[in-house]
Scaffold this active site. Structure first.
Site, mmCIF file in Angstrom:
data_model
loop_
_atom_site.group_PDB
_atom_site.id
_atom_site.type_symbol
_atom_site.label_atom_id
_atom_site.label_comp_id
_atom_site.label_asym_id
_atom_site.label_seq_id
_atom_site.Cartn_x
_atom_site.Cartn_y
_atom_site.Cartn_z
ATOM 1 N N ASP A 13 -49.376 -70.508 61.315
ATOM 2 C CA ASP A 13 -49.613 -71.961 61.353
ATOM 3 C C ASP A 13 -48.447 -72.748 61.937
ATOM 4 O O ASP A 13 -48.199 -73.901 61.561
ATOM 5 C CB ASP A 13 -49.928 -72.499 59.935
ATOM 6 C CG ASP A 13 -51.164 -71.843 59.347
ATOM 7 O OD1 ASP A 13 -52.044 -71.436 60.124
ATOM 8 O OD2 ASP A 13 -51.233 -71.727 58.111
ATOM 9 N N GLY A 40 -56.367 -69.652 62.333
ATOM 10 C CA GLY A 40 -56.982 -70.967 62.487
ATOM 11 C C GLY A 40 -56.039 -71.831 63.287
ATOM 12 O O GLY A 40 -54.903 -72.065 62.878
ATOM 13 N N HIS A 41 -56.475 -72.221 64.472
ATOM 14 C CA HIS A 41 -55.612 -73.016 65.351
ATOM 15 C C HIS A 41 -56.278 -74.360 65.609
ATOM 16 O O HIS A 41 -57.408 -74.398 66.072
ATOM 17 C CB HIS A 41 -55.413 -72.321 66.701
ATOM 18 C CG HIS A 41 -55.019 -70.879 66.589
ATOM 19 N ND1 HIS A 41 -53.957 -70.463 65.833
ATOM 20 C CD2 HIS A 41 -55.537 -69.772 67.137
ATOM 21 C CE1 HIS A 41 -53.845 -69.152 65.920
ATOM 22 N NE2 HIS A 41 -54.798 -68.705 66.702
ATOM 23 N N GLN A 226 -51.359 -65.250 63.740
ATOM 24 C CA GLN A 226 -50.517 -65.089 62.540
ATOM 25 C C GLN A 226 -49.033 -65.345 62.874
ATOM 26 O O GLN A 226 -48.741 -66.020 63.838
ATOM 27 C CB GLN A 226 -50.703 -63.701 61.915
ATOM 28 C CG GLN A 226 -52.003 -63.533 61.123
ATOM 29 C CD GLN A 226 -53.230 -63.354 61.973
ATOM 30 O OE1 GLN A 226 -53.292 -62.486 62.812
ATOM 31 N NE2 GLN A 226 -54.248 -64.161 61.755
HETATM 32 P P1 GDP Z 1 -51.464 -72.234 64.482
HETATM 33 O O1 GDP Z 1 -52.271 -71.397 63.574
HETATM 34 O O2 GDP Z 1 -50.104 -71.684 64.724
HETATM 35 O O3 GDP Z 1 -52.173 -72.559 65.761
HETATM 36 O O4 GDP Z 1 -51.226 -73.619 63.736
HETATM 37 P P2 GDP Z 1 -52.335 -74.479 62.943
HETATM 38 O O5 GDP Z 1 -53.229 -75.130 63.935
HETATM 39 O O6 GDP Z 1 -52.963 -73.666 61.870
HETATM 40 O O7 GDP Z 1 -51.406 -75.518 62.195
HETATM 41 C C1 GDP Z 1 -50.598 -76.407 62.889
HETATM 42 C C2 GDP Z 1 -51.064 -77.849 62.558
HETATM 43 O O8 GDP Z 1 -50.083 -78.755 62.997
HETATM 44 C C3 GDP Z 1 -52.336 -78.257 63.274
HETATM 45 O O9 GDP Z 1 -53.054 -79.133 62.456
HETATM 46 C C4 GDP Z 1 -51.836 -78.963 64.522
HETATM 47 O O10 GDP Z 1 -52.754 -79.931 65.014
HETATM 48 C C5 GDP Z 1 -50.617 -79.632 63.997
HETATM 49 N N1 GDP Z 1 -49.505 -79.797 64.947
HETATM 50 C C6 GDP Z 1 -49.100 -78.957 65.942
HETATM 51 N N2 GDP Z 1 -47.963 -79.440 66.503
HETATM 52 C C7 GDP Z 1 -47.664 -80.582 65.842
HETATM 53 C C8 GDP Z 1 -46.588 -81.504 65.940
HETATM 54 O O11 GDP Z 1 -45.663 -81.374 66.742
HETATM 55 N N3 GDP Z 1 -46.604 -82.557 65.070
HETATM 56 C C9 GDP Z 1 -47.596 -82.750 64.166
HETATM 57 N N4 GDP Z 1 -47.525 -83.799 63.359
HETATM 58 N N5 GDP Z 1 -48.619 -81.891 64.050
HETATM 59 C C10 GDP Z 1 -48.636 -80.816 64.868
HETATM 60 P P1 IMO Z 2 -52.661 -68.332 62.148
HETATM 61 O O1 IMO Z 2 -53.031 -67.569 63.389
HETATM 62 C C1 IMO Z 2 -51.233 -68.412 58.049
HETATM 63 C C2 IMO Z 2 -52.133 -64.934 55.557
HETATM 64 C C3 IMO Z 2 -53.084 -65.209 54.415
HETATM 65 C C4 IMO Z 2 -52.572 -64.198 53.397
HETATM 66 C C5 IMO Z 2 -52.186 -63.006 54.266
HETATM 67 C C6 IMO Z 2 -53.251 -61.923 54.331
HETATM 68 O O2 IMO Z 2 -53.507 -69.535 61.902
HETATM 69 O O3 IMO Z 2 -51.204 -68.625 62.124
HETATM 70 P P2 IMO Z 2 -55.600 -61.734 55.550
HETATM 71 O O4 IMO Z 2 -56.852 -62.570 55.402
HETATM 72 O O5 IMO Z 2 -55.065 -61.699 56.932
HETATM 73 O O6 IMO Z 2 -55.741 -60.375 54.967
HETATM 74 O O7 IMO Z 2 -54.513 -62.488 54.620
HETATM 75 O O8 IMO Z 2 -51.951 -63.518 55.564
HETATM 76 N N1 IMO Z 2 -52.628 -65.320 56.890
HETATM 77 C C7 IMO Z 2 -52.246 -66.431 57.541
HETATM 78 N N2 IMO Z 2 -51.435 -67.429 57.138
HETATM 79 N N3 IMO Z 2 -51.765 -68.415 59.292
HETATM 80 C C8 IMO Z 2 -52.553 -67.408 59.704
HETATM 81 O O9 IMO Z 2 -53.012 -67.321 60.963
HETATM 82 C C9 IMO Z 2 -52.854 -66.358 58.805
HETATM 83 N N4 IMO Z 2 -53.586 -65.228 58.878
HETATM 84 C C10 IMO Z 2 -53.435 -64.596 57.714
HETATM 85 O O10 IMO Z 2 -52.982 -66.530 53.957
HETATM 86 O O11 IMO Z 2 -51.404 -64.687 52.803
HETATM 87 MG MG MG Z 3 -53.225 -71.524 61.725
#
Ligand code: GDP
Ligand code: IMO
Ligand code: MG
Length: 428
Positions: A13, A40-41, A226
């Protein structure tokens, strides 16, 4: 040819989706090589917000072709829904044109989801806090050679036989925990129905990507899911996911020679977050952590769970960038730190009289370490409209330069908001 790997440098994340979407504007092929819809992105473009789980974040860029490599696990029910969700938002997703699926990718089947739930229940207080998507059980079946693959969908007779054989054991397991079990014939029928539209997309993605890597003009972007600290070998085991998430998983997961990569870019938040259980040395169990969660909207894209929040950890970051051979970092969410009076950065850990400057992955006492911090002054100004490094408040510039002085990487991209445009580029 240029080949770039983007990986998460913390516990997931980090904002990889946003950075991949950005880099995909200058890529021809975007290739995911590990994980499944546990990822989840979120990508924000103007007033539209896209949540991607399985499909590469390059799908939003017209002209880019997206691949799920053999190291990915695919839940067809989820994939159908994700494709539909994107189409509803006006995104073109055409299997066989801008989306290809490796014939070697393993399937996540409904019994994997059940198994994931049952195993978590059995772990009790030692639960991992998985996403419940069946990821671990699907990879477990891959390793024990009981898995079914995308290519099997092209041979219904073979698929039916395999499914019947594998499900003997699966149903025995499920019934042992009070579940009614599942019917292989029903499952086969459903799989074949969903697979119909995907048929043209199922192919040897590895061969296509390797050919592209030989072509001078091709620009290939490998999308890591991840984060390195969730890596099954390199992360905080057993509180990890079931795959090698970065450079380690690239070769097998995309079927390419790892040395084809010229640019390795890690993505890191300006602070740290983690979802699920497991050690988190810089975690803030107080109002400051609560403030970061609220201001940073730290709630999971996949499960909606609140993310645990803490300060930036140089001990962990030095490890992840070193083990992946990163030359660059994209630092996200700098805007979230505005308004913090001071900012702490972890410089080393102490445990039982020993000092750790290198991340002690595998140390059983990682959840007990005393973290030593360096304190830096914060800034008040909001950053979301800033696009040039020189326009950042001097304290924010100092923070970036401080991190750069402590890490063997350049902070080449700084994100100051969720939108595609909210980025500061720092050319070399
Ligand atoms: P990922 O799994 O690495 O793609 O990250 P996620 O999408 O799960 O979580 C990142 C969250 O931060 C998302 O809701 C993005 O829209 C948000 N985000 C990404 N970059 C920035 C930033 O520079 N500032 C803020 N406020 N939000 C951001
Ligand atoms: P992105 O791509 C954050 C974490 C889960 C749990 C552990 C194992 O969005 O960065 P699993 O379902 O993979 O067996 O869970 O890994 N986890 C993540 N945490 N971002 C993710 O993906 C994750 N994918 C798995 O929360 O702790
Ligand atoms: Mg994510």
């Amino acid at each position: 040819m240029t080949a770039t790997l983007v990986f998460g440098a913390q516990w997931g994340d980090e904002g990889k989706g946003k950075i991949i979407d950005l880099l995909a504007a200058e890529a021809d092929l975007i290739v995911r090589f590990s994980g499944g819809n546990n990822a989840g992105h979120t990508v924000v473009v103007g007033d539209k917000k896209y949540a991607l789980h399985l499909i590469p974040s390059g799908i939003l860029r017209e002209g880019a072709v997206n691949y799920l490599g053999g190291g990915v696990v695919i839940d067809l029910w989820h994939l159908r829904q994700e494709i539909q969700g994107l189409r509803d938002l006006g995104v073109t997703v055409t299997p066989g044109e801008n989306l290809f699926l490796s014939q070697c990718a393993h399937l996540i089947l409904p019994y994997h989801r059940e198994e994931d739930r049952i195993r978590e229940e059995l772990r009790g207080s030692g639960k991992i806090g998985t996403t419940g998507r069946g990821i671990g059980p699907a990879y477990q079946d891959r390793a024990s050679r009981s898995g079914l693959r995308m290519g099997d969908l092209l041979d219904p007779v073979y698929l039916g036989e395999r499914l019947s054989a594998v499900m003997l054991e699966k149903n025995r397991f499920l019934r042992g925990f009070g579940h009614a079990g599942m019917d292989p014939a029903d499952l086969l029928a459903e799989l074949l129905e969903i697979a119909e539209e995907l048929r043209p997309a199922i192919c040897d993605t590895g061969g296509i990507v390797r050919r592209a890597l030989k072509d001078e003009k091709s620009r290939v972007l490998f999308e890591g899911a991840q984060g390195l600290l969730l890596d099954v070998d390199l992360g905080t085991y057993p509180y990890v996911t079931s795959t090698s998430v970065a450079t380690g998983g690239l070769g097998g997961g995309a079927a390419v020679p790892p040395q084809s990569i010229q640019r390795v870019l890690g993505v890191a938040k300006s602070y740290t977050t983690r979802v699920g259980e497991g050690p988190f040395p810089t975690e803030l169990d107080d109002q400051v952590g609560e403030h970061l969660r609220e201001k940073g909207r730290e709630f999971g894209t996949t499960t909606g769970r609140p993310r645990r929040c803490g300060w930036f950890d140089l001990v962990a970051m030095s490890y992840t960038v070193e083990v992946c051979g990163a030359q660059e970092l994209a630092l996200t969410k700098l805007d979230v730190l505005s308004g913090s009076k001071s900012i702490q950065v972890a410089t080393h850990y102490e445990l039982d009289g020993r000092t750790y400057e290198e991340f002690p992955a595998g140390l059983p006492g990682l959840d007990r370490v005393q973290v030593r911090y360096e304190e830096l002054p914060g800034w008040e100004e909001e950053l979301s409209d800033i696009r040039k490094f020189e326009d950042l408040p001097s304290k924010a510039q100092d923070y970036i330069q401080y991190l750069e002085s402590k890490l063997p990487v350049r902070l080449s991209l700084i994100a100051v908001g969720p939108d595609r445009d909210q980025i500061i580029r720092r050319p070399s």
